[in-house]
Design a protein around this motif. Structure first.
Motif, PDB file in Angstrom:
ATOM      1  N   VAL A  87       0.801  -1.229  -0.119  1.00 56.52           N
ATOM      2  CA  VAL A  87       0.163   0.138  -0.057  1.00 56.52           C
ATOM      3  C   VAL A  87       0.876   1.247  -0.071  1.00 56.52           C
ATOM      4  N   THR A  88       0.503   2.134  -0.933  1.00 57.09           N
ATOM      5  CA  THR A  88       1.306   3.436  -0.851  1.00 57.09           C
ATOM      6  C   THR A  88       0.636   4.290   0.225  1.00 57.09           C
ATOM      7  N   PRO A  89       1.674   4.952   0.817  1.00 55.50           N
ATOM      8  CA  PRO A  89       1.036   5.642   2.289  1.00 55.50           C
ATOM      9  C   PRO A  89       0.163   6.794   1.778  1.00 55.50           C
ATOM     10  N   THR A  90      -0.706   7.254   2.702  1.00 57.57           N
ATOM     11  CA  THR A  90      -1.894   8.343   2.349  1.00 57.57           C
ATOM     12  C   THR A  90      -1.659   9.384   3.447  1.00 57.57           C
ATOM     13  N   PHE A  91      -1.553  10.678   3.077  1.00 56.68           N
ATOM     14  CA  PHE A  91      -1.502  11.631   4.242  1.00 56.68           C
ATOM     15  C   PHE A  91      -2.996  11.854   4.740  1.00 56.68           C
ATOM     16  N   SER A  92      -3.140  11.681   5.974  1.00 55.08           N
ATOM     17  CA  SER A  92      -4.233  12.220   6.532  1.00 55.08           C
ATOM     18  C   SER A  92      -4.057  13.603   7.101  1.00 55.08           C
ATOM     19  N   THR A  93      -2.890  14.034   7.615  1.00 60.00           N
ATOM     20  CA  THR A  93      -2.556  15.252   7.893  1.00 60.00           C
ATOM     21  C   THR A  93      -1.406  15.827   6.990  1.00 60.00           C
TER      22      THR A  93
END
Length: 168
Positions: free
Chosen positions: A56-62
């Motif tokens: 999974v490619t990281p996603t930014f929540s902040t």
């Protein structure tokens, strides 16, 4: 037995996600190679059904604000903060800085944290970003945050105007 059906369900480890099913041999068929769960229909020969997974490619929540932030030299800067996730995997963070917004290097004093406090020791414009990497075993997918612009200016000198007073 031929024409028997069963449901196959694949469970991804942390940091991974289901991507597809694969059959080795001619003894089975799938209702869908891209759906999880899927229905497997057995034929008259042996077959192996394999679930494939991808990192999974990281996603930014902040993420970082793209609005420039101004400080005067020596002022206390607020920490830049990001938060990323990749299906429960551990995330590593690498902060980078740039003087021009295009050539990047590791930011001074950085470590593997979601926060970085930029220096205000000298006047100038600096750009900062963070690279978040999926640290699950066998993964190295990463994502890059927005770019934060930090403008540090020298304090405006005080102006004192003296007027001559003649005593009248």
């Amino acid at each position: 037995a031929p024409d028997e059906t069963t449901t196959a369900t694949a469970t991804a480890n942390d940091g991974y996600e289901f991507s597809s099913w694969e059959i080795s041999g001619t003894g089975a068929s799938l209702s869908s190679a891209s759906t999880n769960p899927t229905t497997v229909t057995m034929g008259s020969a042996d077959a192996t059904v394999t679930a494939n997974f991808s990192c999974v490619t990281p996603t930014f929540s902040t993420n970082l604000s793209t609005e420039p932030v101004n400080y005067t030299t020596g002022a206390s800067a607020s920490a830049l903060t990001v938060a990323a996730s990749a299906n429960n995997a551990s995330i590593t963070y690498l902060w980078q800085s740039s003087t021009n917004g295009s050539s990047w290097s590791s930011a001074s004093g950085t470590n593997n944290t979601a926060n970085y406090t930029p220096s205000t020791a000298s006047a100038g414009t600096m750009y900062y970003r963070c690279i978040a990497t999926n640290a699950a075993s066998g993964c190295s997918t990463s994502a890059t945050s927005n770019v934060a612009t930090i403008i540090v200016s020298a304090p405006t000198p005080a102006t004192i105007t003296l007027q001559n007073y003649d005593g009248d």
